[in-house]
Design a protein around this motif. Structure first.
Motif, PDB file in Angstrom:
ATOM      1  N   GLY A 124     -12.573  39.581  -4.976  1.00  0.00           N
ATOM      2  CA  GLY A 124     -12.131  40.837  -4.296  1.00  0.00           C
ATOM      3  C   GLY A 124     -12.115  41.999  -5.065  1.00  0.00           C
ATOM      4  O   GLY A 124     -12.319  43.221  -4.535  1.00  0.00           O
ATOM      5  N   VAL A 125     -11.684  41.903  -6.162  1.00  0.00           N
ATOM      6  CA  VAL A 125     -11.508  43.160  -7.071  1.00  0.00           C
ATOM      7  C   VAL A 125     -13.101  43.684  -7.641  1.00  0.00           C
ATOM      8  O   VAL A 125     -13.079  44.750  -7.224  1.00  0.00           O
TER       9      VAL A 125
ATOM     10  N   ASP B 135      -3.580  40.517  -8.199  1.00  0.00           N
ATOM     11  CA  ASP B 135      -3.357  41.279  -6.980  1.00  0.00           C
ATOM     12  C   ASP B 135      -3.164  42.817  -7.272  1.00  0.00           C
ATOM     13  O   ASP B 135      -3.418  43.395  -6.372  1.00  0.00           O
TER      14      ASP B 135
ATOM     15  N   GLU C 127      -9.087  48.637  -4.634  1.00  0.00           N
ATOM     16  CA  GLU C 127      -9.117  48.975  -3.320  1.00  0.00           C
ATOM     17  C   GLU C 127      -8.739  50.508  -2.952  1.00  0.00           C
ATOM     18  O   GLU C 127      -9.153  51.268  -1.920  1.00  0.00           O
TER      19      GLU C 127
ATOM     20  N   ASP D 266     -14.372  42.319 -13.371  1.00  0.00           N
ATOM     21  CA  ASP D 266     -13.140  41.479 -13.309  1.00  0.00           C
ATOM     22  C   ASP D 266     -13.637  39.853 -12.736  1.00  0.00           C
ATOM     23  O   ASP D 266     -15.020  39.909 -12.137  1.00  0.00           O
TER      24      ASP D 266
ATOM     25  N   ALA E  64     -14.492  45.459  -4.102  1.00  0.00           N
ATOM     26  CA  ALA E  64     -13.906  46.749  -3.767  1.00  0.00           C
ATOM     27  C   ALA E  64     -14.278  47.766  -4.973  1.00  0.00           C
ATOM     28  O   ALA E  64     -14.379  49.093  -4.614  1.00  0.00           O
TER      29      ALA E  64
ATOM     30  N   ARG F 227      -4.521  44.204  -9.597  1.00  0.00           N
ATOM     31  CA  ARG F 227      -6.096  44.718 -10.086  1.00  0.00           C
ATOM     32  C   ARG F 227      -6.924  44.940  -8.505  1.00  0.00           C
ATOM     33  O   ARG F 227      -7.566  46.007  -8.498  1.00  0.00           O
ATOM     34  N   GLN F 228      -6.578  44.306  -7.634  1.00  0.00           N
ATOM     35  CA  GLN F 228      -7.307  44.475  -6.614  1.00  0.00           C
ATOM     36  C   GLN F 228      -6.794  45.658  -5.791  1.00  0.00           C
ATOM     37  O   GLN F 228      -7.499  46.285  -5.162  1.00  0.00           O
TER      38      GLN F 228
ATOM     39  N   VAL G  64     -12.046  38.323 -10.397  1.00  0.00           N
ATOM     40  CA  VAL G  64     -11.577  38.192  -9.119  1.00  0.00           C
ATOM     41  C   VAL G  64     -12.623  38.629  -8.050  1.00  0.00           C
ATOM     42  O   VAL G  64     -13.091  40.011  -8.112  1.00  0.00           O
TER      43      VAL G  64
END
Length: 637
Positions: free
Chosen positions: A142-143, A97, A104, A138, A146, A99-100, A140
């Motif tokens: 979402g990471v 979280d 962002e 990454d 973004a 990292r995301q 993830v």
């Protein structure tokens, strides 16, 4: 035993202190919020302290999420250096979280650098770019997404040749990576960077990488490359696109995997607009027809769904009859079972694009798509019919009065008898549509319009029935403009009675709009001036308004006061003074404060006009209201 004192509101760490009671921690290895030094620290230093060492995850996440704005304020002040080391540490944090959140905020951090009063070292810009590329790799999703978006923003800060070379080297590494997901990210980033790097770098560096990716064995990479081709092409010169990218685009249009061909169909219009006129037309002829007749339904759907923008880009002279036939066929697509049927999607797309197609073809070729328009207007799906109704006025502007009366009036009439969702589209542009009609055609439609103004929709009147008040509110907002189009007789017979009916609508929002438009409608009904001798529909309307001043309901009396203010802006002052002012000042003694407060506001506005400023009755009423027992009334006066 007495309860413990609550934490002081002024203590900024009270939230952390209370939260840590529920955190299992090792006192030897963790840091409580109360142990942080706060005195003498800047906002950025305090935020960095919490981002690095706070053990309360909720509080740490809060500070990480606010890092971008905190850094932005610090950079504007110009007294601190950019915290690159903190950003690098957070980008490698074990918490996904965190990292995301960093990924962002890379765009905000880049803006912070661009707004700094003092130019930072080049290593700072390059370092932030490296952070972005690190997060692209990454695990993830979402990471990754973004970070891909942020690379172009960060790259815009780079000015030196060395930094530009570093950027291109990083992109090449992504495009040549063994991992499939990273190569997909490479294709996405190539597309986003083309505009930033310009036509020369796009031709010499980005285009070769993209061509290599378009030949990749993995179809996901070819899909990403197909999407990026048009974006890179938009940043290049037309002749360079034709020489380097068009052959690759055509090859992808014949790819064995249908998802690659779908990507080509979705980007065909964008790609074609990057070419010269001749190459544009040739590409469409060679690529669209095979896609529209593809063995895969998904490919055919994508090609037909994007046909409207393609015709608009081509223009009427270069659009072949075959392309128009495809558009008409798409409009005839049968609806599938349920709201998500495939035919529904094609019809909705055609309905949305039809005004653009009509504009491109012009009224000379309207006959080729007349059937498509009628089919869409009669669709079983209300969303399709609503889209058509919302654009009737635009199509009317293209066709002109004769074709509008012949081909659109019947559709307009059916729309006004449709469901409220569909009717609202036509009613919201009523005056625009009427502008394109001859006077007799407008008058013929007015009886249908007056039915909309009935809360019972033409049925037996029922006191207090609200119904779809938003539709009537939309209608009320159109009445002033409609009255300027219809003519005096039509206003007397239809528009003015409708305005008076909406003035007594059960919904306050409708009445509020009707109050504002009644003065203009009344003036147009009088032919631009109040009639002498005073008789007829206009005088009857004024008498109806005057009766509201004596109505037992306070809302009616308040509406009367508001209308007096509206009438003063459009009617001759002598009419307002003779007909309305005597009743208006009587409301200064009204028992309801809301009425008196509205009167105070109206009198304050009237007295800015020379014609009313010296009236003794208004002056006395204003003095009385200034001493009103209700504080709001006195303050308004």
């Amino acid at each position: 035993m007495s309860a413990p004192d609550p934490p002081s509101v002024s203590d900024p760490l009270s939230f952390a202190n209370e939260s840590e009671k529920f955190v299992d921690e090792d006192a030897a290895t963790t840091t409580a919020a109360s142990e942080f030094a706060t005195e003498g620290l800047t906002e950025l230093e305090l935020c960095a302290q919490y981002c690095r060492g706070c053990v309360v995850s909720v509080q740490r996440h809060f500070h990480v999420r606010s890092l971008g704005e905190v850094c932005r304020r610090a950079m504007r002040a110009g007294e601190e250096t950019f915290p690159l080391d903190l950003v690098e540490d957070l980008a490698q944090d074990d918490d996904g979280d965190v990292r995301q959140m960093v990924a962002e905020q890379l765009g905000v951090l880049a803006q912070a650098l661009s707004e700094t009063h003092t130019r930072q070292e080049d290593d700072v810009y390059t370092g932030l770019l490296c952070v972005a590329f690190l997060l692209v790799e990454d695990d993830v999703d979402g990471v990754v997404s973004a970070a891909e978006t942020a690379v172009a923003t960060v790259a815009a800060l780079l000015t030196g040749d060395d930094a530009r070379e570093t950027l291109l080297a990083q992109i090449a590494n992504l495009a040549q990576c063994e991992e499939e997901e990273i190569r997909v990210s490479g294709a996405n980033i190539i597309g986003s960077l083309a505009c930033t790097l310009g036509p020369d770098v796009s031709l010499t560096a980005l285009a070769p990488l993209l061509i290599t990716l378009s030949l990749d064995d993995q179809f996901q990479i070819r899909v990403a490359a197909a999407r990026a081709l048009a974006i890179v092409g938009a940043a290049m010169r037309n002749e360079d696109v034709e020489a380097s990218l068009v052959p690759v685009f055509r090859q992808l249009a014949r790819d064995d995997v249908w998802s690659v061909r779908v990507a080509v169909a979705n980007t065909l219009t964008s790609m074609a607009t990057c070419l010269t006129h001749g190459a544009f037309h040739e590409l469409v002829e060679n690529v669209f027809e095979p896609l529209a007749n593809d063995v895969s339904y998904q490919v055919r759907f994508a090609a037909l769904e994007n046909l409207g923008p393609l015709i608009s880009a081509l223009g009427g002279e270069r659009t072949s009859a075959a392309l128009v036939d495809h558009f008409v066929s798409a409009a005839r697509a049968e609806s599938g079972k349920g709201a998500g049927g495939s035919g529904d999607g094609l019809q909705l797309s055609c309905a949305f694009n039809l005004p653009g197609v009509a504009l491109a073809l012009g009224r000379e070729r309207w006959g080729e798509i007349r059937e498509a328009h009628a089919t869409l207007a009669d669709s079983v799906q209300w969303r399709v019919r609503r889209t058509v109704s919302c654009s009737l006025h635009e199509v009317a502007k293209i066709l002109g009065p004769e074709l509008t009366e012949a081909d659109l009036c019947s559709i307009f009439d059916d729309t006004l008898r449709d469901t409220d969702e569909v009717r609202e589209g036509a009613v919201s542009h009523l005056s625009d549509f009427f502008t394109e009609l001859p006077r007799h055609a407008i008058v013929a439609r007015l009886p249908l319009i007056t039915q909309i103004g009935d809360p019972d929709d033409g049925g037996p009147p029922k006191h207090g029935v609200v119904g779809n008040w938003r539709l009537r509110q939309t209608l009320a907002a159109q009445l002033a403009a409609v009255s300027r189009i219809c003519g005096k007789r039509a206003n007397e017979d239809f528009v003015l009675p409708l305005a008076l009916r909406l003035l007594r609508d059960p919904a306050h929002a409708v009445r509020a709009i009707a109050v504002g438009c009644l003065g203009s409608v009344l003036l147009e009904t009088c032919g631009g001036c109040f009639p002498t001798p005073r008789a007829g529909a206009a005088q009857d309307a004024v008498e109806s308004v005057k009766r509201m001043a004596m109505n037992p309901g306070w809302a009616e009396r308040q509406a009367f006061v508001t209308m007096c203010g509206a009438f003063a802006c459009v009617l001759d002052p002598s009419v307002v003074i003779a007909e309305l002012v005597p009743l208006l000042v009587m409301t200064a003694t009204d028992a309801v404060p809301n009425v008196r407060r509205e009167l105070a506001s109206v009198i304050a506005t009237l007295r800015t006009n020379r014609a009313y400023a010296t009236l003794p009755d208004l002056r006395d009423a204003a003095a009385r209201l200034k001493n009103d027992v209700d504080r709001d009334v006195a303050q308004t006066a």
